[in-house]
Design an enzyme around this catalytic site. Sequence first.
Site, PDB file in Angstrom:
ATOM      1  N   LYS A 115       0.772  -1.504   0.385  1.00 15.12           N
ATOM      2  CA  LYS A 115       0.089   0.243  -0.058  1.00 15.12           C
ATOM      3  C   LYS A 115       0.899   1.370   0.334  1.00 15.12           C
ATOM      4  O   LYS A 115       0.973   1.761  -0.766  1.00 15.12           O
ATOM      5  CB  LYS A 115      -0.743  -0.264   1.065  1.00 15.12           C
ATOM      6  CG  LYS A 115      -2.106  -0.805   1.294  1.00 15.12           C
ATOM      7  CD  LYS A 115      -3.364  -0.231   2.456  1.00 15.12           C
ATOM      8  CE  LYS A 115      -4.192  -1.459   1.851  1.00 15.12           C
ATOM      9  NZ  LYS A 115      -5.210  -1.410   2.614  1.00 15.12           N
ATOM     10  N   LYS A 197      -6.363 -12.110  -8.291  1.00 14.20           N
ATOM     11  CA  LYS A 197      -7.475 -12.354  -7.637  1.00 14.20           C
ATOM     12  C   LYS A 197      -8.677 -10.709  -7.579  1.00 14.20           C
ATOM     13  O   LYS A 197      -7.963 -10.123  -8.019  1.00 14.20           O
ATOM     14  CB  LYS A 197      -6.743 -11.779  -5.687  1.00 14.20           C
ATOM     15  CG  LYS A 197      -7.918 -12.268  -4.985  1.00 14.20           C
ATOM     16  CD  LYS A 197      -7.540 -12.511  -3.181  1.00 14.20           C
ATOM     17  CE  LYS A 197      -8.455 -11.551  -2.707  1.00 14.20           C
ATOM     18  NZ  LYS A 197      -8.633 -10.933  -1.267  1.00 14.20           N
ATOM     19  N   LYS A 200     -11.883  -5.772  -5.806  1.00 15.62           N
ATOM     20  CA  LYS A 200     -12.992  -4.663  -6.351  1.00 15.62           C
ATOM     21  C   LYS A 200     -12.735  -3.155  -6.518  1.00 15.62           C
ATOM     22  O   LYS A 200     -13.036  -3.017  -6.714  1.00 15.62           O
ATOM     23  CB  LYS A 200     -13.912  -3.930  -4.725  1.00 15.62           C
ATOM     24  CG  LYS A 200     -12.558  -4.055  -3.384  1.00 15.62           C
ATOM     25  CD  LYS A 200     -13.642  -4.235  -2.282  1.00 15.62           C
ATOM     26  CE  LYS A 200     -13.048  -4.612  -0.412  1.00 15.62           C
ATOM     27  NZ  LYS A 200     -13.986  -4.710   0.333  1.00 15.62           N
TER      28      LYS A 200
END
Length: 334
Positions: A115, A197, A200
């Site tokens: 991140k 994966k 979203k």
Amino acid sequence: MIGDKKVLFSGMQATGTLTLGNYLGALKNWVTLSDEYECFYSVVDMHSITVRQDPATLRKRARALLTLYIAAGLDPEKNCIYYQSHVSGHAELMWILNCFTYMGELNRMTQFKDKAAKHADNINAGLFTYPVLMAADILLYQADVVPVGIDQMQHLEITRDIAIRFNNIYGDVFTIPEAYIGKTGAKIMSLQDPGKKMSKSDENPNGSIYLMDDPDTVIRKFKRAVTDSVGCVRYSDEQPGIKNLLDIYCACTGKTPAEAEKEFDGRGYGEFKMAVGEAVVDVLKPLQQRVEDLNRDKAYIDGIIRDNARKADYYATKTLRKVQKKVGFPERIR
Ligand code: TRP
């Protein structure tokens, strides 16, 4: 333990639009756990602001996620479904746990590194101490089990380390939580890149099925799903695209991969993809209908939000007072 039941805690962030991956990989399994455990399912909005959010959007999405928990079949009378930000104990316990967590430990967290690289203009302290807030979430309710995906295992490990460290100093204060790895917690991959994966936050909307996608959109995305040139529907690591579609098909229909292989034996990919799309539509339609019904009943959802925040706060405060006493904070005078 609450009564004679073990405690389960889990949470999801209301960032982005929930995908079929979130539903089949997590939410759907949560529903099967609510009889066996005393469950706390939080909408972890405090975690969300480690990355900049538009306030109105965050609020809207948090409500949508909470509604979705219920629409997915979690009975809000049995399961404590609530907003993390409504229970101040999370932040208070986090502060204490911060003082029992080492910089070096947090530095090793792969999610922080990822991140920080992705949001290089906003590497804030909250992003760094994110795992400590997660530890507070879990330990506050003395959770025995925590259903998490593989990407959150490192955070669960640090939670255990912090709890064990604290207990070693102060005695048995925290229950040491275990990961709950579901049997059918299918890991759903992107339809456009089966090595990744389904997420979203994917930039390519064709890779993900969103839970609110209408039937046409769902079918269109499955038609475009990446397959291979082998030409046969087999559950094999060498055919990751087909394998992912089989996982989705099986999770939606309850069939086993072997049964599905047989069903599509000798049939083309086009036909197979249509069948997967239709199976997904069959799962999403009733879910979307329930969301719509719940959205019409604002007072009902508001009542759930209020009552469950109180319930969560009751258990959270119990742990918090114990911890505050252990570390030497003065007793409250009433
Ligand atoms: N960090 C988790 C995620 O992004 C969400 C989360 C927050 C969580 N607190 C938790 C999950 C406690 C399990 C238990 O997926």
